[in-house]
Design a protein around this motif. Structure first.
Motif, PDB file in Angstrom:
ATOM      1  N   ASP A  32       4.217   0.474   0.493  1.00 32.56           N
ATOM      2  CA  ASP A  32       4.533   0.020  -0.858  1.00 32.56           C
ATOM      3  C   ASP A  32       3.356  -0.733  -1.461  1.00 32.56           C
ATOM      4  OD1 ASP A  32       5.931  -0.518  -3.184  1.00 32.56           O
ATOM      5  OD2 ASP A  32       7.210  -2.048  -2.287  1.00 32.56           O
ATOM      6  N   VAL A  84       7.121   0.434   5.616  1.00 26.94           N
ATOM      7  CA  VAL A  84       7.407   0.705   4.199  1.00 26.94           C
ATOM      8  C   VAL A  84       6.737  -0.360   3.323  1.00 26.94           C
ATOM      9  CG1 VAL A  84       9.248   0.757   2.457  1.00 26.94           C
ATOM     10  CG2 VAL A  84       9.517   2.010   4.599  1.00 26.94           C
ATOM     11  N   LEU A 124      12.241   8.962   1.530  1.00 24.87           N
ATOM     12  CA  LEU A 124      10.978   8.242   1.703  1.00 24.87           C
ATOM     13  C   LEU A 124       9.804   9.222   1.689  1.00 24.87           C
ATOM     14  CD1 LEU A 124       9.327   5.672   2.282  1.00 24.87           C
ATOM     15  CD2 LEU A 124       9.756   6.088   4.717  1.00 24.87           C
ATOM     16  N   TYR A 174      18.812   4.458   3.585  1.00 19.09           N
ATOM     17  CA  TYR A 174      18.239   4.091   4.876  1.00 19.09           C
ATOM     18  C   TYR A 174      18.992   2.907   5.485  1.00 19.09           C
ATOM     19  CZ  TYR A 174      14.606   3.377   8.405  1.00 19.09           C
ATOM     20  OH  TYR A 174      13.924   3.245   9.587  1.00 19.09           O
ATOM     21  N   SER A 218      11.720  -4.968   0.861  1.00 18.70           N
ATOM     22  CA  SER A 218      11.299  -4.466   2.173  1.00 18.70           C
ATOM     23  C   SER A 218      10.995  -5.623   3.118  1.00 18.70           C
ATOM     24  CB  SER A 218      10.067  -3.572   2.032  1.00 18.70           C
ATOM     25  OG  SER A 218      10.381  -2.436   1.268  1.00 18.70           O
TER      26      SER A 218
END
Length: 147
Positions: A59, A55, A123, A77, A4
């Motif tokens: 996370d 994210v 998600l 995504y 990410s």
């Protein structure tokens, strides 16, 4: 979690480059009008960089990347953003150059939006599952011994 971070970083770089591309191509062709290129910059920064920074924070809190669904979210995504932004670049560049834009560009962009939506649904499913899991108990502090 690093995925990410790296994705956010790449989208930041691409967002800045796309802004430069928009400015330079419209200036060099003396183009004054509406073009999809004007919003590629913001799409990359908002959906890409900011999306993955959010994210990343989620996370860190909920350990999303350690789940079975996370790779599916990540690739859907990213593919959705890539297809959508690429078609925006094609349409915008063709508009600036004064060329005809094939109808297939709109169809492919729509497909990119659908794939992006699948990624977002994944998600939310992933996040919902992690929210429903029982919270990990906080480690107990060692008791102090009074002597």
């Amino acid at each position: 979690m690093r995925k990410s971070y790296y994705a956010a970083h790449v989208y930041m770089i691409l967002g800045v480059i796309s802004g430069l591309y928009y400015r330079e191509i419209t200036k060099s062709h003396h183009f004054e009008g509406d073009t999809q290129l004007s919003v590629v910059h913001t799409h990359l920064l908002a959906l890409g960089m900011l999306g993955f920074l959010i994210v990343l924070a989620l996370d860190k809190q909920f350990q999303l990347s350690g789940t079975r669904l996370f790779p599916y979210f990540f690739w859907f995504y990213n593919a959705g953003i890539a297809i959508t932004v690429l078609m925006m670049l094609v349409r915008g560049t063709q508009t600036v150059l004064g060329n005809h834009v094939p109808e297939a560009v709109s169809w492919i962009a729509g497909l990119g939006h659908i794939i992006l939506t699948v990624g977002l649904i994944l998600l939310f499913v992933l996040l919902g599952k992690r929210l429903n899991e029982p919270a990990e108990p906080e480690p107990a502090e060692p008791e102090s011994v009074n002597t």
